[in-house]
Write a protein that holds these residues in place. Structure first.
Motif, short mmCIF file in Angstrom:
data_model
loop_
_atom_site.label_atom_id
_atom_site.label_comp_id
_atom_site.label_asym_id
_atom_site.label_seq_id
_atom_site.Cartn_x
_atom_site.Cartn_y
_atom_site.Cartn_z
N GLY A 93 43.54 42.78 54.33
CA GLY A 93 44.29 41.81 53.54
C GLY A 93 45.02 40.74 54.33
O GLY A 93 45.72 39.90 53.76
N ALA A 94 44.87 40.73 55.66
CA ALA A 94 45.54 39.73 56.49
C ALA A 94 44.77 38.41 56.43
O ALA A 94 43.56 38.40 56.20
CB ALA A 94 45.63 40.23 57.93
N PRO A 95 45.45 37.28 56.68
CA PRO A 95 44.72 35.99 56.75
C PRO A 95 43.74 36.01 57.92
O PRO A 95 44.13 35.90 59.08
CB PRO A 95 45.85 34.97 56.97
N ASN A 96 42.48 36.18 57.62
CA ASN A 96 41.46 36.32 58.66
C ASN A 96 40.09 36.08 58.03
O ASN A 96 39.46 37.01 57.52
CB ASN A 96 41.53 37.72 59.28
N PRO A 97 39.60 34.86 58.05
CA PRO A 97 38.32 34.55 57.41
C PRO A 97 37.10 35.12 58.14
O PRO A 97 36.00 35.08 57.60
CB PRO A 97 38.29 33.03 57.42
N PHE A 98 37.29 35.65 59.33
CA PHE A 98 36.17 36.18 60.11
C PHE A 98 35.73 37.56 59.61
O PHE A 98 34.58 37.93 59.77
CB PHE A 98 36.55 36.29 61.59
N ALA A 99 36.65 38.32 59.04
CA ALA A 99 36.40 39.72 58.69
C ALA A 99 36.26 39.89 57.19
O ALA A 99 36.93 39.21 56.41
CB ALA A 99 37.55 40.60 59.22
N PHE A 100 35.41 40.85 56.80
CA PHE A 100 35.21 41.07 55.36
C PHE A 100 36.46 41.64 54.70
O PHE A 100 36.66 41.47 53.50
CB PHE A 100 34.01 41.99 55.12
N GLU A 101 37.33 42.32 55.48
CA GLU A 101 38.54 42.88 54.90
C GLU A 101 39.70 41.89 54.88
O GLU A 101 40.76 42.18 54.31
CB GLU A 101 38.96 44.14 55.67
N GLY A 102 39.51 40.73 55.52
CA GLY A 102 40.57 39.73 55.56
C GLY A 102 40.46 38.75 54.40
O GLY A 102 39.62 38.88 53.52
N ARG A 103 41.34 37.76 54.40
CA ARG A 103 41.30 36.71 53.37
C ARG A 103 41.34 35.35 54.05
O ARG A 103 41.99 35.17 55.08
CB ARG A 103 42.45 36.85 52.38
N ALA A 104 40.64 34.39 53.46
CA ALA A 104 40.56 33.06 54.04
C ALA A 104 41.84 32.27 53.83
O ALA A 104 42.23 31.46 54.68
CB ALA A 104 39.37 32.30 53.45
N GLY A 113 47.22 35.14 64.07
CA GLY A 113 47.67 36.48 63.72
C GLY A 113 46.79 37.56 64.31
O GLY A 113 46.42 37.50 65.49
N VAL A 114 46.41 38.53 63.48
CA VAL A 114 45.63 39.65 63.99
C VAL A 114 44.27 39.20 64.52
O VAL A 114 43.70 39.86 65.41
CB VAL A 114 45.44 40.72 62.88
#
Length: 228
Positions: A93-104, A113-114
């Motif tokens: 749920g972290a802002p992270n468009p690279f990962a499927f578990e993140g959010r854009a 961030g992470v």
């Protein structure tokens, strides 16, 4: 049903469920029916249930030893799991468009961030979990289980990164990933990323609670004590 039959069936069910996201028409119909949030909850619940079934089925499969369990390997699991849980806690749920578990939404390339630590925190968490348990569990069923997770997670990480590069194009990829890295700590060690805010204490608390629950419930639920 028990033995190898249950283990094979659980494995096929787990793999089949994870093929759903790669089927646009089926996934689209489910999202339209359940809503985006409902789809996420339903898929996460199904994945969790099938994962536990697969783990229990591996434990019930005939025991065929390939290598013995050593104390150092059990210590390895105890060192790897807190790191894996921390990565998962800070990744989901972290802002992270690279990962499927993140959010854009909310992602700032200058303050990643992470993603500055690693673009794929949850996949690295799964890789740590599977790799450490593979080494510590030397029977055939668990070698198949954790070996498959280790191989598929590593391959999935590369495939996901390659797909993002194709979709975004070289220039957009470079803009978004300038202060990130796939290998944990690589951007930090190279000087491309410096943390500009303290980690979320709430996510740290969640990680500690999850670690404690997994550690103390491992023996009564899984049937094996995590203690070396």
């Amino acid at each position: 049903m028990n033995g190898w039959g249950e283990f094979i069936l659980a494995g096929f069910a787990f793999l089949a469920s994870h093929a759903i996201p790669s089927m646009p028409r089926l996934k689209g119909a489910l999202v339209a029916s359940l809503g985006a949030r409902g789809w996420t909850i339903a898929f996460s619940t199904l994945s969790t249930v099938l994962l536990f079934w697969l783990i229990f089925a591996a434990g019930r499969a005939p025991y065929v030893e390939l290598w013995p369990q050593d104390t150092w390997a059990r210590w390895l699991v105890n060192f790897a799991m807190p790191l894996a849980i921390l990565l998962g806690s800070y990744g989901v749920g972290a802002p992270n468009p690279f990962a499927f578990e993140g959010r854009a939404s909310g992602f700032d390339p200058a303050r990643p961030g992470v993603a500055g630590l690693t673009r794929q925190p949850l996949l690295w968490a799964i890789l740590l979990w599977a790799g450490a348990h593979l080494i510590a569990n030397g029977d055939l069923a668990h070698v198949i289980l954790f070996g498959a997770f280790t191989l598929f997670t590593g391959a999935g990480m590369r495939a996901l990164e390659a797909r993002k590069r194709r979709v975004w194009g070289a220039r957009e990829w470079q803009r978004l990933s300038a202060h990130t890295a796939l290998i944990p700590f690589a951007a930090l060690l190279s000087g491309r990323w410096r943390p500009k805010a303290l980690p979320s204490p709430l996510r740290l608390i969640v990680a500690v609670v999850v670690w404690g629950a997994l550690y103390y419930l491992h023996a009564p639920v899984i049937g094996v004590s995590p203690q070396p």
